[in-house]
Structures are given as C-alpha cells and as structure tokens.
Design a protein around this motif. Structure first.
Motif, mmCIF file in Angstrom:
data_model
loop_
_atom_site.group_PDB
_atom_site.id
_atom_site.type_symbol
_atom_site.label_atom_id
_atom_site.label_comp_id
_atom_site.label_asym_id
_atom_site.label_seq_id
_atom_site.Cartn_x
_atom_site.Cartn_y
_atom_site.Cartn_z
ATOM 1 N N GLY A 129 1.100 -1.359 0.159
ATOM 2 C CA GLY A 129 -0.027 -0.370 0.072
ATOM 3 C C GLY A 129 0.197 1.583 -0.432
ATOM 4 O O GLY A 129 2.094 1.045 -0.225
ATOM 5 N N GLU A 130 0.218 2.226 0.250
ATOM 6 C CA GLU A 130 0.906 3.707 0.605
ATOM 7 C C GLU A 130 2.219 3.754 1.707
ATOM 8 O O GLU A 130 3.095 3.502 1.403
ATOM 9 N N ALA A 131 0.742 4.244 2.873
ATOM 10 C CA ALA A 131 1.577 4.982 3.697
ATOM 11 C C ALA A 131 0.667 4.310 5.239
ATOM 12 O O ALA A 131 -0.490 4.491 4.470
ATOM 13 N N PRO A 132 1.015 3.837 6.472
ATOM 14 C CA PRO A 132 -0.019 3.686 7.596
ATOM 15 C C PRO A 132 -0.914 5.154 7.453
ATOM 16 O O PRO A 132 -0.248 6.288 7.549
ATOM 17 N N GLU A 136 -2.916 1.819 11.913
ATOM 18 C CA GLU A 136 -2.181 1.574 11.652
ATOM 19 C C GLU A 136 -0.482 2.101 12.607
ATOM 20 O O GLU A 136 -0.037 0.803 12.981
ATOM 21 N N PRO A 142 0.964 -3.221 9.367
ATOM 22 C CA PRO A 142 -0.328 -2.503 8.256
ATOM 23 C C PRO A 142 -1.388 -2.361 7.891
ATOM 24 O O PRO A 142 -1.710 -3.820 8.331
ATOM 25 N N PHE A 143 -2.279 -2.108 7.527
ATOM 26 C CA PHE A 143 -3.759 -2.469 6.887
ATOM 27 C C PHE A 143 -4.532 -2.590 8.552
ATOM 28 O O PHE A 143 -4.676 -4.408 7.784
ATOM 29 N N SER A 147 -9.726 0.417 6.162
ATOM 30 C CA SER A 147 -9.304 -0.393 4.743
ATOM 31 C C SER A 147 -8.558 -1.524 4.916
ATOM 32 O O SER A 147 -8.625 -2.696 4.056
ATOM 33 N N ASN A 169 4.312 -1.543 3.078
ATOM 34 C CA ASN A 169 3.509 0.495 2.648
ATOM 35 C C ASN A 169 4.815 0.607 2.181
ATOM 36 O O ASN A 169 5.981 0.440 2.174
ATOM 37 N N HIS A 247 -6.767 0.612 -4.140
ATOM 38 C CA HIS A 247 -6.245 0.944 -2.923
ATOM 39 C C HIS A 247 -7.774 -0.244 -2.351
ATOM 40 O O HIS A 247 -9.070 0.834 -2.261
HETATM 41 N N1 URA Z 1 -3.616 2.870 3.755
HETATM 42 C C1 URA Z 1 -2.291 2.284 3.672
HETATM 43 O O1 URA Z 1 -2.064 2.381 2.619
HETATM 44 N N2 URA Z 1 -2.063 1.790 4.171
HETATM 45 C C2 URA Z 1 -2.655 0.789 5.366
HETATM 46 O O2 URA Z 1 -1.176 0.276 6.255
HETATM 47 C C3 URA Z 1 -3.176 1.796 5.496
HETATM 48 C C4 URA Z 1 -4.317 2.000 4.798
#
Ligand code: URA
Length: 278
Positions: A129-132, A136, A142-143, A147, A169, A247
């Motif tokens: 994914g992109e970022a926490p 998170e 993560p995740f 989502s 991420n 996403h």
């Molecule tokens: N969105 C993300 O891209 N990563 C995560 O860990 C949580 C939400």
C-alpha cells in the motif's frame, strides 16, 4: 432582512472540524500563524526536537508542516544513505532494524512508530500500500483499520489470509494527518521497500492504488489504466509478476469499483494457481 452574526465555534466544534480535516496530531508545541506576515513567520523560533504528542486535546497547536532542513538531511543525501543502508540488509529483521535507526526521513519524528509489515515473510504473494494511517500508526501493523478489513476480505476472496500473504507499505511511517507523502519522502523510503520485496521474494506482487503502483512499477499511468495489468518487476535478483489494483480505501469511497477489483482478484488467483499471468 437582518443577519445575526455567526456565533463563535466552541472548542469542541473546532476540534471536530480539525479532526474531520485530518488534523489529529500536533507537530510542535507552539502554533505557527501561517497567515501572518511572511517575515514574522520566518522569524518564529523553530522546534528542533519535535515531540509527537498525539492527544487530540493538543490539536490547536497543530502545524501543517515541519521545516525539513531542521529535521532531516537534504533529500539527495537521505536517498543515498537509504540506498546504502537498504542494500546491506541481509534479512528482513536486519532491514527492520535499519529502518528503526534511519534518521533520513522526517516522517519518523511525527509518527508514533514504524509500521514495517504484517503476514508471512515466506508467502508467495505480497501486497504493498501507500503509507500507514492512524490505526496502523497506533498498532504498528499495516492495514488494520477500515481499509485493512476490506483488504482482508480481498485476500480471502482469493482463498488466502494474512498467514499466507505478506503486507507492507511504500512508506513505513504515518504522514501527519494522513497527508499525501511528498515525492522526496517517497524517494527516500523507496530503497527500503524495494529491498523488502527482494528479501520476501514473492511470486506475485500486488500494488494497491495509484501511489504504490506508480512508485514501484515506474509508470505515470493512473490506476484506471494500470489496474488488472501485469507488469514485470525486477527485484534485483529475479523478475516477478506484478499487478496493480484499487486501494481498499478507494473502494470504500467508491464501491462501484469493487466489481473491477473482483476481476483483478480473479486474475491474481489464476496466476497463483497456474503460475502464469497469461
Ligand atoms: N492505507 C495504506 O496504504 N496502508 C495502510 O497500512 C493503511 C491504509
């Protein structure tokens, strides 16, 4: 017709407004009035040590950005040191340790903790994914928020769960207020996620959403064009198959795209079964 003056908002209303806007942590003890005369702002003392108080009651001091030069080396030096550090990590644990000690990315100072990965490092499939986000950042995985719950259902749709998938991420620290990571922050973190992919060495890499897809698969095309398409991803030691899909956060906002996401998941399941993306 007479108009009554707007009543002043209460502190509770102001906090609710900040929260709604994604501002849920303070970056410095003193507020910076960015509408003041530029000279006055420039002269304002800058905090060198940025403590990350996360309590919402401290919101009124939230400042939108941290002057990078005060907290991290210039991006070129940080990118070079990230490359050097990531290259030398022989294992995932070593890579995690290097990230814990890495001082080149200012996001580390505003995040609560590193969010490195979840799942099985031996898995044949890796999701990036992109970022926490906030949940998170609190849990260090993560995740795990809303989502994340949808990602779990997407993974279940291909007959797997977190014990058979690896999740990470591009950026391992939460950007303040969930803002979009800057291109410099992404470039600084890139060598680490590249090395993480190389060490996990999955058969299939799934990039979730635009930022992860564009960063890892070196494309400028948007997710509507890239989703469902197979790419070759060179880990540095071998070429693996990579596919982009939506996403989960985007699917929560636009559920009508779940149908296309389902098609992508079918293609992923087929590739996992047959070992071919054709
Ligand atoms: N969105 C993300 O891209 N990563 C995560 O860990 C949580 C939400």
């Amino acid at each position: 017709m007479d108009f009554l003056p707007e009543p002043h908002p209460t502190v509770r209303q102001l906090l609710a407004f900040y929260l709604e806007a994604g501002v849920d942590c303070a970056l410095a003890d003193e507020a910076v009035d960015r509408l003041a005369e530029p000279d006055a702002v420039a002269a304002a003392p800058v905090q060198r040590e940025i403590a990350p108080p996360r309590a919402i009651r401290e919101l009124p001091t939230a400042a939108p950005s941290v002057p990078r030069s005060e907290t991290a080396p210039v991006p070129e030096a940080a990118i070079a040191s990230a490359r050097e550090a990531a290259r030398t990590a022989p294992t995932l644990e070593a890579l995690r340790g290097l990230l814990e000690n890495f001082e080149g990315c200012a996001l580390k100072h505003t995040a609560t903790r590193l969010v490195f990965a979840d799942g099985n490092p031996q898995a044949r499939i890796m999701f990036v994914g992109e970022a926490p986000g906030r949940d998170e950042d609190i849990e260090g995985l993560p995740f795990v928020g809303r989502s994340g719950k949808l990602l779990d259902r997407m993974i279940a749709a291909i007959g797997l769960d977190r014990s058979k998938a690896y999740i990470a991420n591009v950026i391992p620290w939460r950007p303040p207020g969930n803002r979009t990571p800057t291109p410099q922050e992404t470039q600084i973190c890139l060598p680490f996620i590249q090395r993480q992919i190389e060490l996990v060495n999955p058969d299939v890499l799934v990039t979730l959403g635009n930022p992860s897809t564009q960063t890892l698969l070196s494309t400028r095309d948007g997710i509507m064009k890239t989703r469902g398409r197979w790419f070759d991803y060179d880990t540095g030691t071998r070429t693996i198959r990579a596919i982009a899909t939506f996403h989960p956060a985007y699917l929560l906002r636009s559920p009508s795209y779940k149908r296309m996401s389902w098609q992508d998941l079918r293609a992923i399941a087929k590739a996992m079964e047959t070992g071919s993306s054709q």
